[in-house]
Design an enzyme around this catalytic site. Structure first.
Site: not given
Ligand code: VGL
Ligand code: ZN
Length: 231
Positions: A134, A19, A179
């Site tokens: 995802k 991410d 994540c």
């Molecule tokens: C994430 C919060 C919400 C992450 C993803 O990538 O860690 N954190 N969605």
């Protein structure tokens, strides 16, 4: 216990870059100092890993994890969520994972499909990486790059890793306490030797409990100074 890396080589390993997207670095859910790990991640990506994956949090605008989609709730409130009935109905009989209710943090709107926030950060050398998305289903949060917490949907990542006969997984990116952590815990659970490279990770919270949680589960925490990763 000293780290035994005798059978760990980039050639039987995968790197998962979690991410590294605009919203988590400079956008609506910016994680402090996240921009500082990008050069480190780029350096790791020059190593000859057998598989290099970059994940994207990839939500529809009406996603369950957005505070905006829950009347009377604010960002960072918590709600209880349940596995969606239509997915439970389609579950394989052999799948016995408990379908318990879970606590869900409500986030600012982030990483919405087809927005600039969802794109990889400009400085990330992501060309040629396999992209895994995802959090695409409206009713399911999916922090792990493998599957949702109930195992009702999966991203296909496990098959990609098994097809390449990967034994070891190195996890880097954002966010360490969401994540990255859930991906590492799933990787370990699926039988991979799992490393998280601490100096290539940034977390939402400063508490640091994710590191003990991962260590307890058998995930190995290393840093880029580790001999295997310098060359
Ligand atoms: C994430 C919060 C919400 C992450 C993803 O990538 O860690 N954190 N969605
Ligand atoms: Zn998200």
């Amino acid at each position: 216990m000293p780290l035994d890396l005798a059978h760990v080589e980039p050639s039987n390993s995968a790197i998962l870059v979690i991410d590294v997207q605009n919203d988590f670095v400079s956008g609506s859910l910016a994680v402090r100092d996240a921009e500082k790990i990008i050069d480190t991640i780029n350096a790791l990506l020059t190593l000859p890993f057998a598989l290099k994956v970059a994940t994207q949090d990839y939500h529809p605008a009406n996603h369950i994890s957005f505070a905006r989609n829950h009347a009377g709730k604010k960002e960072f409130d918590k709600i209880t969520i349940f596995p969606p009935a239509e997915l439970v109905a389609r579950r394989m009989p052999k799948d016995e994972r408990p379908l318990e209710a879970l606590e869900q943090v409500l986030w600012p709107v982030h990483c919405v499909q087809d927005t600039t926030g969802v794109a990889f950060v400009d400085g990330l050398e992501h060309e040629g990486l396999e992209v895994v998305r995802k959090g695409c289903d409206v009713g399911i949060e999916c922090y792990s790059a493998f599957e949702d917490p109930w195992g009702l949907t999966n991203t296909g990542l496990k098959d990609k890793l098994k097809n390449k006969e990967i034994s070891n997984i190195f996890v880097v990116g954002i966010a360490g306490d969401y994540c990255v952590k859930f991906t590492a815990l799933d990787a370990k659970k699926h039988g991979f030797r799992t490393f998280v490279i601490r100096d290539a990770v940034k977390s939402v919270s400063d508490e640091g409990t994710e590191w003990t949680e991962m260590t307890k589960a058998g995930v190995e925490i290393i840093d880029t100074a580790q001999e295997l990763l310098t060359s």
